[in-house]
Design a protein around this motif. Structure first.
Motif, PDB file in Angstrom:
ATOM      1  N   SER A  73      38.158  29.509   3.059  1.00  0.00           N
ATOM      2  CA  SER A  73      37.911  30.880   3.512  1.00  0.00           C
ATOM      3  C   SER A  73      36.631  30.992   4.347  1.00  0.00           C
ATOM      4  O   SER A  73      36.264  32.092   4.749  1.00  0.00           O
ATOM      5  CB  SER A  73      37.826  31.826   2.307  1.00  0.00           C
ATOM      6  N   ASN A  74      35.969  29.867   4.589  1.00  0.00           N
ATOM      7  CA  ASN A  74      34.738  29.857   5.379  1.00  0.00           C
ATOM      8  C   ASN A  74      35.076  29.629   6.853  1.00  0.00           C
ATOM      9  O   ASN A  74      35.463  28.521   7.248  1.00  0.00           O
ATOM     10  CB  ASN A  74      33.808  28.744   4.879  1.00  0.00           C
ATOM     11  N   PRO A  75      34.958  30.648   7.708  1.00  0.00           N
ATOM     12  CA  PRO A  75      35.347  30.482   9.119  1.00  0.00           C
ATOM     13  C   PRO A  75      34.453  29.508   9.876  1.00  0.00           C
ATOM     14  O   PRO A  75      34.899  28.892  10.850  1.00  0.00           O
ATOM     15  CB  PRO A  75      35.231  31.901   9.686  1.00  0.00           C
ATOM     16  N   PHE A  76      33.200  29.363   9.452  1.00  0.00           N
ATOM     17  CA  PHE A  76      32.284  28.460  10.150  1.00  0.00           C
ATOM     18  C   PHE A  76      32.690  27.001   9.936  1.00  0.00           C
ATOM     19  O   PHE A  76      32.696  26.201  10.880  1.00  0.00           O
ATOM     20  CB  PHE A  76      30.852  28.690   9.670  1.00  0.00           C
ATOM     21  N   ILE A  77      33.025  26.652   8.706  1.00  0.00           N
ATOM     22  CA  ILE A  77      33.484  25.292   8.425  1.00  0.00           C
ATOM     23  C   ILE A  77      34.860  25.057   9.045  1.00  0.00           C
ATOM     24  O   ILE A  77      35.154  23.962   9.530  1.00  0.00           O
ATOM     25  CB  ILE A  77      33.511  25.040   6.906  1.00  0.00           C
ATOM     26  N   THR A  78      35.697  26.095   9.044  1.00  0.00           N
ATOM     27  CA  THR A  78      37.042  25.955   9.606  1.00  0.00           C
ATOM     28  C   THR A  78      36.996  25.648  11.094  1.00  0.00           C
ATOM     29  O   THR A  78      37.715  24.772  11.583  1.00  0.00           O
ATOM     30  CB  THR A  78      37.859  27.226   9.352  1.00  0.00           C
ATOM     31  N   THR A  79      36.146  26.366  11.842  1.00  0.00           N
ATOM     32  CA  THR A  79      36.046  26.088  13.278  1.00  0.00           C
ATOM     33  C   THR A  79      35.515  24.680  13.521  1.00  0.00           C
ATOM     34  O   THR A  79      35.938  24.007  14.469  1.00  0.00           O
ATOM     35  CB  THR A  79      35.128  27.115  13.975  1.00  0.00           C
ATOM     36  N   ARG A  80      34.615  24.226  12.658  1.00  0.00           N
ATOM     37  CA  ARG A  80      34.127  22.849  12.780  1.00  0.00           C
ATOM     38  C   ARG A  80      35.251  21.857  12.497  1.00  0.00           C
ATOM     39  O   ARG A  80      35.352  20.810  13.148  1.00  0.00           O
ATOM     40  CB  ARG A  80      32.969  22.628  11.807  1.00  0.00           C
ATOM     41  N   MET A  81      36.117  22.203  11.541  1.00  0.00           N
ATOM     42  CA  MET A  81      37.246  21.329  11.218  1.00  0.00           C
ATOM     43  C   MET A  81      38.268  21.286  12.344  1.00  0.00           C
ATOM     44  O   MET A  81      38.901  20.246  12.581  1.00  0.00           O
ATOM     45  CB  MET A  81      37.921  21.799   9.933  1.00  0.00           C
ATOM     46  N   VAL A  82      38.446  22.396  13.040  1.00  0.00           N
ATOM     47  CA  VAL A  82      39.389  22.421  14.163  1.00  0.00           C
ATOM     48  C   VAL A  82      38.998  21.385  15.209  1.00  0.00           C
ATOM     49  O   VAL A  82      39.851  20.819  15.901  1.00  0.00           O
ATOM     50  CB  VAL A  82      39.455  23.837  14.777  1.00  0.00           C
ATOM     51  N   ASN A  83      37.706  21.110  15.313  1.00  0.00           N
ATOM     52  CA  ASN A  83      37.237  20.117  16.273  1.00  0.00           C
ATOM     53  C   ASN A  83      37.801  18.729  15.984  1.00  0.00           C
ATOM     54  O   ASN A  83      38.015  17.945  16.920  1.00  0.00           O
ATOM     55  CB  ASN A  83      35.709  20.063  16.260  1.00  0.00           C
ATOM     56  N   THR A  84      38.055  18.411  14.711  1.00  0.00           N
ATOM     57  CA  THR A  84      38.621  17.103  14.372  1.00  0.00           C
ATOM     58  C   THR A  84      40.058  16.970  14.851  1.00  0.00           C
ATOM     59  O   THR A  84      40.571  15.853  14.943  1.00  0.00           O
ATOM     60  CB  THR A  84      38.574  16.858  12.850  1.00  0.00           C
ATOM     61  N   LEU A  85      40.700  18.086  15.147  1.00  0.00           N
ATOM     62  CA  LEU A  85      42.036  18.066  15.742  1.00  0.00           C
ATOM     63  C   LEU A  85      41.966  18.088  17.262  1.00  0.00           C
ATOM     64  O   LEU A  85      42.708  17.370  17.942  1.00  0.00           O
ATOM     65  CB  LEU A  85      42.850  19.267  15.237  1.00  0.00           C
ATOM     66  N   VAL A  86      41.062  18.881  17.805  1.00  0.00           N
ATOM     67  CA  VAL A  86      40.974  19.056  19.257  1.00  0.00           C
ATOM     68  C   VAL A  86      40.475  17.781  19.939  1.00  0.00           C
ATOM     69  O   VAL A  86      41.026  17.356  20.968  1.00  0.00           O
ATOM     70  CB  VAL A  86      40.052  20.243  19.598  1.00  0.00           C
ATOM     71  N   THR A  87      39.442  17.150  19.371  1.00  0.00           N
ATOM     72  CA  THR A  87      38.834  15.982  20.019  1.00  0.00           C
ATOM     73  C   THR A  87      39.817  14.835  20.254  1.00  0.00           C
ATOM     74  O   THR A  87      39.898  14.315  21.374  1.00  0.00           O
ATOM     75  CB  THR A  87      37.619  15.486  19.209  1.00  0.00           C
ATOM     76  N   PRO A  88      40.583  14.390  19.247  1.00  0.00           N
ATOM     77  CA  PRO A  88      41.525  13.298  19.527  1.00  0.00           C
ATOM     78  C   PRO A  88      42.608  13.681  20.530  1.00  0.00           C
ATOM     79  O   PRO A  88      43.070  12.828  21.292  1.00  0.00           O
ATOM     80  CB  PRO A  88      42.128  12.980  18.151  1.00  0.00           C
TER      81      PRO A  88
END
Length: 288
Positions: A237-252
């Motif tokens: 439920s933490n949007p700040f950590i979630t957006t950081r996690m989205v980066n692990t999908l976007v980068t590859p």
């Protein structure tokens, strides 16, 4: 140690949608980074180039973070294993490796574009491997040091140190991204037929990295320096950590689809696997 699955705690359609979103995020992040790693390993000639060695390292650390999100994001974890083994410390440690490796890769591409002849003479695969090793060891040693001395330093000192470090990292990455864009544009005007897009891919990857990491780094800085923290029930439920996690999908995805070389290697890998599945064994003489 106690861990409660968020799926078992879901009570409303919103809770179910949140769990489904993070299951998809963890699955796609793991699958995309694994696909990138397998692609690079299948095309060994790519791993002889420095920029793809950095890409491999980033994909490996993001793979660990993405796979860890099945646990760190989908469970309410209450652990008593110590700071060094705590999920909320362990998995972000690999995120730190991604950050440092990407920063080193940006410097590498800037050096390669700005001074290509000097870069070719001085930057060997061994030197890149040493830089990547430091990028992996520094977060690990920092985590171990914090676990051995959890009360070291005042909260105010640690908070301001975190804030200064985050600001410094963001400013340096933003500066390098802008400079890399300017130098790349200048080189394209000089040699318009050049097929080297590694700098362009790095600009896109680092730009998205800054965009997706900035909210979490700003919140972390304000929280630790001034104590103005937003509280959330769990990581999901933490949007700040979630957006950081989205980066692990976007980068590859950027590295896999943005680079013509990795895109061609991925297509060749899928075609090769497809041929192995469709080829049938030849009949023997004893077959009716």
């Amino acid at each position: 140690m106690a861990a409660e699955s968020l799926a078992s705690l879901a009570r409303t359609p919103g809770d179910v949608a949140l769990v489904a979103f993070h299951v998809c995020l963890a699955t796609l992040a793991t699958a995309s980074n694994l696909a990138l790693i397998v692609t690079l390993l299948s095309a060994r000639t790519l791993l002889r180039k420095n920029n793809y060695i950095y890409t491999f390292s980033i994909a490996l650390s993001d793979l660990l973070v993405g796979a860890g999100w099945f646990y760190n994001g989908l469970y309410n974890v209450h652990e008593g294993l110590g700071l060094a083994y705590h999920a909320e410390t362990l998995f972000p440690m690999f995120h730190g490796t991604s950050l440092l490796t990407l920063l080193a890769a940006m410097v590498d591409r800037y050096y390669a574009v700005q001074s290509p002849f000097r870069y070719a003479q001085k930057m060997t695969n061994l030197k890149v491997a040493i830089i990547i090793s430091v990028a992996w060891l520094y977060p690990i040693l920092t985590n171990v040091g914090m676990s051995m001395n959890p009360g070291g330093g005042s909260l105010t000192y640690n908070g301001y140190t975190t804030m200064i470090f985050n600001i410094l990292i963001l400013v340096v990455m933003l500066f390098l991204n802008v400079r890399l864009y300017v130098v790349t544009r200048r080189q394209v005007r000089r040699t318009p037929l050049s097929n080297d897009r590694s700098a362009n891919v790095m600009i896109v990857a680092s730009g998205l990295f800054i965009l997706l990491w900035s909210p979490n780094m700003v919140h972390s800085s304000i929280c630790k320096a001034f104590g103005a923290c937003l509280r959330f029930v769990n990581n999901a439920s933490n949007p700040f950590i979630t957006t950081r996690m989205v980066n692990t999908l976007v980068t590859p995805m950027v590295f896999l689809m943005g680079s013509p070389a990795t895109r061609a290697a991925f297509k060749e890998l899928t075609h090769r696997l497809g041929r192995k599945r469709t080829v049938k064994p030849l009949p023997t003489l004893n077959d009716p």
